[in-house]
Design an enzyme around this catalytic site. Structure first.
Site, PDB file in Angstrom:
ATOM      1  CG  ASP A 143      93.752  70.152   6.193  1.00 47.91           C
ATOM      2  OD1 ASP A 143      93.823  68.914   6.243  1.00 47.91           O
ATOM      3  OD2 ASP A 143      94.504  70.911   6.842  1.00 47.91           O
ATOM      4  CB  ALA A 163      99.867  65.511   5.738  1.00 46.81           C
ATOM      5  CG  HIS A 223     113.900  39.705  22.534  1.00 46.34           C
ATOM      6  ND1 HIS A 223     113.101  40.383  23.428  1.00 46.34           N
ATOM      7  CD2 HIS A 223     115.064  39.427  23.187  1.00 46.34           C
ATOM      8  CE1 HIS A 223     113.754  40.502  24.575  1.00 46.34           C
ATOM      9  NE2 HIS A 223     114.944  39.930  24.456  1.00 46.34           N
TER      10      HIS A 223
HETATM   11  P1  FAD Z   1      97.456  72.551   2.642  1.00 46.84           P
HETATM   12  O1  FAD Z   1      98.675  71.831   3.039  1.00 46.84           O
HETATM   13  O2  FAD Z   1      96.958  73.639   3.514  1.00 46.84           O
HETATM   14  O3  FAD Z   1      97.746  73.116   1.185  1.00 46.84           O
HETATM   15  C1  FAD Z   1      96.841  73.908   0.508  1.00 46.84           C
HETATM   16  C2  FAD Z   1      97.627  74.724  -0.486  1.00 46.84           C
HETATM   17  O4  FAD Z   1      96.715  75.349  -1.358  1.00 46.84           O
HETATM   18  C3  FAD Z   1      98.445  75.834   0.138  1.00 46.84           C
HETATM   19  O5  FAD Z   1      99.770  75.722  -0.301  1.00 46.84           O
HETATM   20  C4  FAD Z   1      97.794  77.121  -0.340  1.00 46.84           C
HETATM   21  O6  FAD Z   1      98.745  78.148  -0.614  1.00 46.84           O
HETATM   22  C5  FAD Z   1      97.165  76.658  -1.626  1.00 46.84           C
HETATM   23  N1  FAD Z   1      95.973  77.411  -2.011  1.00 46.84           N
HETATM   24  C6  FAD Z   1      94.853  77.603  -1.282  1.00 46.84           C
HETATM   25  N2  FAD Z   1      93.926  78.253  -1.978  1.00 46.84           N
HETATM   26  C7  FAD Z   1      94.482  78.484  -3.193  1.00 46.84           C
HETATM   27  C8  FAD Z   1      94.014  79.116  -4.360  1.00 46.84           C
HETATM   28  N3  FAD Z   1      92.785  79.605  -4.418  1.00 46.84           N
HETATM   29  N4  FAD Z   1      94.851  79.208  -5.423  1.00 46.84           N
HETATM   30  C9  FAD Z   1      96.120  78.699  -5.362  1.00 46.84           C
HETATM   31  N5  FAD Z   1      96.605  78.069  -4.289  1.00 46.84           N
HETATM   32  C10 FAD Z   1      95.798  77.961  -3.214  1.00 46.84           C
HETATM   33  N6  FAD Z   1      99.320  66.687   9.649  1.00 46.84           N
HETATM   34  C11 FAD Z   1      99.846  65.446   9.764  1.00 46.84           C
HETATM   35  O7  FAD Z   1      99.314  64.512   9.158  1.00 46.84           O
HETATM   36  N7  FAD Z   1     100.946  65.205  10.532  1.00 46.84           N
HETATM   37  C12 FAD Z   1     101.561  66.208  11.210  1.00 46.84           C
HETATM   38  O8  FAD Z   1     102.565  65.959  11.903  1.00 46.84           O
HETATM   39  C13 FAD Z   1     101.044  67.517  11.111  1.00 46.84           C
HETATM   40  N8  FAD Z   1     101.628  68.544  11.751  1.00 46.84           N
HETATM   41  C14 FAD Z   1     101.147  69.815  11.591  1.00 46.84           C
HETATM   42  C15 FAD Z   1     101.763  70.855  12.278  1.00 46.84           C
HETATM   43  C16 FAD Z   1     101.289  72.140  12.147  1.00 46.84           C
HETATM   44  C17 FAD Z   1     101.982  73.268  12.866  1.00 46.84           C
HETATM   45  C18 FAD Z   1     100.183  72.405  11.304  1.00 46.84           C
HETATM   46  C19 FAD Z   1      99.667  73.793  11.122  1.00 46.84           C
HETATM   47  C20 FAD Z   1      99.541  71.369  10.630  1.00 46.84           C
HETATM   48  C21 FAD Z   1     100.013  70.058  10.779  1.00 46.84           C
HETATM   49  N9  FAD Z   1      99.402  68.984  10.148  1.00 46.84           N
HETATM   50  C22 FAD Z   1      99.907  67.728  10.293  1.00 46.84           C
HETATM   51  C23 FAD Z   1      98.216  69.167   9.297  1.00 46.84           C
HETATM   52  C24 FAD Z   1      98.643  69.169   7.821  1.00 46.84           C
HETATM   53  O9  FAD Z   1      99.587  70.196   7.615  1.00 46.84           O
HETATM   54  C25 FAD Z   1      97.421  69.387   6.943  1.00 46.84           C
HETATM   55  O10 FAD Z   1      96.454  68.393   7.239  1.00 46.84           O
HETATM   56  C26 FAD Z   1      97.796  69.267   5.484  1.00 46.84           C
HETATM   57  O11 FAD Z   1      98.784  70.215   5.128  1.00 46.84           O
HETATM   58  C27 FAD Z   1      96.564  69.489   4.600  1.00 46.84           C
HETATM   59  O12 FAD Z   1      96.921  69.308   3.272  1.00 46.84           O
HETATM   60  P2  FAD Z   1      96.124  70.038   2.102  1.00 46.84           P
HETATM   61  O13 FAD Z   1      96.882  69.729   0.865  1.00 46.84           O
HETATM   62  O14 FAD Z   1      94.703  69.692   2.184  1.00 46.84           O
HETATM   63  O15 FAD Z   1      96.211  71.583   2.423  1.00 46.84           O
END
Ligand code: FAD
Ligand code: NAD
Length: 477
Positions: free
Chosen positions: A319, A327, A451
């Site tokens: 993200d 995700a 089917h």
């Molecule tokens: P994140 O999951 O945000 O993880 C980042 C992590 O980094 C966090 O745990 C944070 O604590 C940690 N972090 C950040 N900065 C630091 C730092 N400086 N030092 C140490 N740790 C740090 N996506 C889907 O594909 N399907 C779905 O059904 C879906 N449903 C969702 C429902 C909701 C309510 C929400 C809010 C989001 C949903 N998403 C869904 C989106 C999905 O959650 C995100 O796209 C995904 O989690 C992004 O993954 P990421 O690893 O990039 O970041």
């Protein structure tokens, strides 16, 4: 001097933890910095997705779906139950149990793969050094050959509806209401607004959704969006488009909202307000100035197609970089980057990343929408098939929606598939595989489907591209 790792990942969400696991599988010494603290004060891996995103929201969508089925549809199957009662506490506990089983599962995978979990906040310094600050405030500096930034995203806050404890909430607060609000306001008719609005609507709330855009679900195919809007309105979501929330205030433990639309100024009062207007990249205190980490004009970490930042040996995924905030997109980038670090070839096909909105019916798509094809001047043919004509959909009692396939007029190659319907999150995988293999509509039309299945609707839509659908009246093309 602390150990030097081959790879240090900042962030243990689906992008970061997947990158760490793949790097470790490839024989690289790997650490992952994660600061998340769960509801009981326990450190947790899994990021937004496992703790407060994909998983808990789907758990509540499933539970509320069964509640709604038990209340409204079982009788139609000839199944009579006593008065159906909601035990919200049990529903929330079930969600929490699913979350902790999965986050603990990631912890086990880290142990099995010998990944070091550095608990605390990670901050990139110059020369691939990283400072980790523990919860107690202790700072330690680590060196890495390679750094992968996967710090994710956080909800956007708007000035006209600032988050307040328990009344004006983001998506995390909306997973935790301890009673069903009688009247619920939602700002933003995007993915979160629709999914969480649906959960609370099914549990009995009156739901009012205020959306800024004139069109509903602009990212989806227009025909599918229009069809789904009608269905959601029928389900009782009161959706107002083209609105602007001008202010909100807390009055007698309720939220009074002022908004404008084409017809003028309005005010409504709700028991809870969910603000779901998008998320922003999380770069808070992520890098020291001397690290010279370049962000783009929208605040995302700047990367190329292979997630390389402008700093040698520093990558960013998920993200916190451009592209859809999903995700599975972040996980794919995580695997790619681990392979690149190990010296292997790897890439992500950004054209075949599926999107799903887990309402009922689900809205799923991959590739281009009809509007995008028109805008880029590509000649295309359309095949559609309605679920009303599917025997399996009839047996399920779930006939809303359709499959729509868009194929290149000259080559017949599939350019986009859009499915509004029950279980379309599963059906769309067929389209993703077909597109990944460069399939034509004819290839799908020549494939045998079991089917009676919902998948037959995908087959029929492929047949329909060339005017040959069998179970619907088809005009020759
Ligand atoms: P994140 O999951 O945000 O993880 C980042 C992590 O980094 C966090 O745990 C944070 O604590 C940690 N972090 C950040 N900065 C630091 C730092 N400086 N030092 C140490 N740790 C740090 N996506 C889907 O594909 N399907 C779905 O059904 C879906 N449903 C969702 C429902 C909701 C309510 C929400 C809010 C989001 C949903 N998403 C869904 C989106 C999905 O959650 C995100 O796209 C995904 O989690 C992004 O993954 P990421 O690893 O990039 O970041
Ligand atoms: P979103 O971008 O999906 O929707 C935000 C909506 O709010 C848009 O329709 C936008 O026009 C509207 N909006 C923006 N500012 C507004 C304002 N001031 N007033 C009224 N409306 C306004 O964002 P989201 O729903 O917050 O979700 C955030 C991210 O999380 C998304 O990028 C999504 O990909 C991801 N997510 C994915 C899933 C899934 O894959 N099923 C589920 C939940 C979240």
């Amino acid at each position: 001097m602390n150990k030097k790792f081959d790879v240090i990942v900042i962030g243990g969400g689906p992008a970061g933890y997947v990158a760490a696991i793949r790097a470790a599988q490839l024989g690289l010494s790997t650490a992952c910095i994660e600061k998340w603290v769960g509801k009981q004060g326990e450190p947790a891996l899994g990021g937004t997705c496992l703790n407060v995103g994909c998983i808990p929201s789907k758990a509540l969508l499933e539970s509320s779906h069964w509640y709604s089925i038990a209340q409204n549809e079982l009788a139609d199957h000839g199944v009579r139950t006593d008065k159906v009662r909601l035990e919200l506490g049990q529903m929330l506990q079930r969600k929490d149990k699913i979350v902790s089983a999965l986050t603990q599962g990631i912890e086990q995978l880290f142990k099995a793969n010998k990944i070091t979990w550095l608990q605390g906040h990670g901050r990139l310094l110059a020369n691939k050094q990283i400072e980790v600050t523990s919860r107690e405030g202790k700072q330690t500096i680590y060196d890495a050959e390679n750094v992968i930034i996967a710090s994710g995203s956080v909800p956007i806050e708007i000035p006209s509806a600032r988050y307040t404890e328990n009344l004006i909430v983001d998506s995390t607060g909306a997973l935790e209401f301890n009673e069903v609000p009688k009247r619920l306001g939602v700002i933003g008719a995007g993915v979160i607004g629709l999914e969480l609005g649906t959960v609370w609507r099914r549990l009995g709330a009156e739901v009012v959704v205020l959306e800024a855009m004139e069109d509903f679900l602009v990212m989806a195919d227009k025909q599918i969006a229009a069809e789904s809007l009608k269905i959601f309105q029928k389900q009782g979501l009161e959706i107002h488009l083209c609105t602007r929330v001008t202010s909100s205030e807390i009055k007698n433990k309720r939220v009074a909202i002022n908004y404008q639309d084409k017809s003028g100024d309005h005010n409504i009062t709700v028991d809870k307000l969910i603000v779901a207007v998008g998320r922003r990249p999380n770069t808070d205190n992520l890098a020291a100035a001397e690290a010279e980490l370049l962000l783009d004009e929208r605040g995302f970490v700047h990367v190329d197609e292979q997630c390389r930042t402008t700093l040698p040996g520093v990558y960013a995924i998920g993200d916190v970089v451009r592209g859809p905030m999903l995700a599975h997109k972040g996980s794919e980038e995580g695997m790619m980057v681990a392979e690149l670090i190990a010296g292997n070839h790897a890439s992500v096909n950004y054209n075949t990343i599926p999107s799903v909105i887990y309402t009922h019916p689900e809205i799923s798509w991959v590739g281009k929408t009809e509007e995008e094809l028109k805008a880029s001047g590509i000649e295309y043919i359309v095949g559609t098939f309605p679920f009303t004509a599917s025997g399996r959909a009839r047996a399920l009692g779930d006939t809303a929606g359709m499959v729509k396939i868009l194929a290149d007029r000259a080559s017949d190659r599939i350019l986009g598939v859009h499915i509004l319907g029950a279980h379309s999150s599963e059906l769309i995988a067929q389209a993703v595989i077909a597109m990944e293999f460069g399939s034509s509509a004819e290839d799908l039309a020549l494939t045998v489907f079991a089917h009676p299945t919902l998948s037959e609707a995908v087959h029929e839509a492929a047949l329909s591209v060339h005017g040959r659908a069998l179970h619907t009246v088809q005009h020759r093309k």
